[in-house]
Enzyme design. Structure first.
Site, PDB file in Angstrom:
ATOM      1  N   LEU A   1       0.878  -1.160   0.000  1.00 60.18           N
ATOM      2  CA  LEU A   1       0.000   0.000   0.000  1.00 60.18           C
ATOM      3  C   LEU A   1       0.919   1.213   0.000  1.00 60.18           C
ATOM      4  CD1 LEU A   1      -2.715  -0.933   2.677  1.00 60.18           C
ATOM      5  CD2 LEU A   1      -2.999  -0.875   0.191  1.00 60.18           C
ATOM      6  N   ASP A   2       0.593   2.232  -0.794  1.00 62.00           N
ATOM      7  CA  ASP A   2       1.493   3.369  -0.849  1.00 62.00           C
ATOM      8  C   ASP A   2       1.503   4.120   0.488  1.00 62.00           C
ATOM      9  OD1 ASP A   2      -0.402   5.637  -0.881  1.00 62.00           O
ATOM     10  OD2 ASP A   2      -0.948   4.945  -2.867  1.00 62.00           O
ATOM     11  N   TYR A   3       2.432   5.021   0.630  1.00 61.91           N
ATOM     12  CA  TYR A   3       2.730   5.694   1.905  1.00 61.91           C
ATOM     13  C   TYR A   3       1.494   6.310   2.541  1.00 61.91           C
ATOM     14  CZ  TYR A   3       5.410   8.665   5.146  1.00 61.91           C
ATOM     15  OH  TYR A   3       5.919   9.280   6.263  1.00 61.91           O
TER      16      TYR A   3
END
Length: 306
Positions: A168-170
């Site tokens: 999952l992106d930041y």
């Protein structure tokens, strides 16, 4: 905004009636919603249609030095031994791909693969798979050279060396799987198995989202690395200022959900993944983990041919 961070509120949502229970506490939502039918896959991700009826041939599953099959099933949580005997006689149990109906068959749970109603039994106690509700501002890695918050803090309590399944992106929060089962992780991230993932997307929408937005997402949009399409999409909430849309897709390209909305002129202000296959985030608090139930894990493994 009518919806909470997970998108479960809003007009017409379940959360809207939570206070009308006559003083009774609201029912806890299950963290597991089984699919209507377990999607069996082979090792290459191709659908497998199991035999409708046993073929009547003698099984080769019997191991003279093993444990009785009904005892193994009972130990895995399928009820009393009598109930497990009924599962066996009903042709609902497979050992190494073969339907077993004889009572008293002995098996080696460490070496043989057992399915009940298409769901795999994970009998290897050294394997661990967790659900993490990843917070925002956490990088999907076990360490980060820039010193940002990473996943290692959520695995520190476990002796097993766990790895994250996908990313999952930041700035994205929600459901992330952590496991030490390398084959399961490989298959869950391999595109041939097409495991569905569901996201709740929040964005500014003065006057409400365009009527055609959901249709466009379902029909597909063009991105710089090729077309992308949501398998399902629906509006969960809107209040004239913001909107919450739920999308389900099986692709895993980098930041694909954010890019799909950006292609239509909308920048997401919040993004949460709420489901991977049959595993649902539910009400797991942000920044905490839980172990998958046997039923969840068995269904998930069956979907990717294990």
């Amino acid at each position: 905004m009518a919806a909470d961070r997970s998108g479960r509120g809003g007009s017409g949502g379940r959360g809207a009636g939570a206070g009308r229970t006559g003083g009774r506490p609201p029912r806890r939502r299950s963290a597991f919603t089984p699919p209507r039918q377990v999607r069996l896959r082979d090792g290459e991700g191709k659908p497998v249609v199991p035999d409708a009826e046993p073929n009547g041939e003698p099984t080769e599953a019997h191991r003279t030095d093993g444990e009785r099959l009904q005892k193994v099933l009972a130990g895995a949580g399928f009820g009393s031994r009598r109930a497990c005997e009924a599962l066996i006689s009903g042709g609902r149990v497979r050992v190494d791909g073969e339907i077993v109906q004889e009572q008293g068959v002995r098996v080696d749970p460490a070496a043989q693969v057992i399915h009940v109603d298409g769901r795999r039994l994970q009998l290897d106690e050294s394997k661990l798979t967790l659900v993490l509700n990843k917070p925002r501002a956490v990088v999907s890695a076990m360490s980060d050279p820039e010193g940002r918050r990473d996943l290692s803090e959520f695995t520190a309590a476990h002796s097993q060396r766990l790895y994250h399944v996908g990313r999952l992106d930041y700035e994205t929060e929600g459901l992330l799987l952590l496991t030490n089962d390398g084959e399961l992780a490989h298959r869950l991230t391999h595109p041939s198995f097409e495991v569905d993932k569901t996201y709740v997307c929040r964005f500014d929408a003065p006057g409400g989202p365009p009527r055609g937005l959901v249709k466009v997402l379902r029909e597909g949009v063009e991105l710089d690395d090729g077309p992308a399409r949501a398998d399902r999409a629906r509006v969960l909430a809107q209040d004239g200022r913001e909107a919450v849309v739920e999308v389900t897709l099986h692709e895993g390209r980098n930041r694909i959900v954010r890019r799909m909305f950006a292609s239509q002129g909308f920048e997401l202000t919040a993004l949460m993944r709420t489901r991977i296959g049959p595993v649902v985030l539910g009400d797991l608090p942000t920044g905490t983990t839980r172990e998958l139930t046997g039923r969840e894990l068995g269904t998930l493994m069956a979907e990717v041919g294990l």
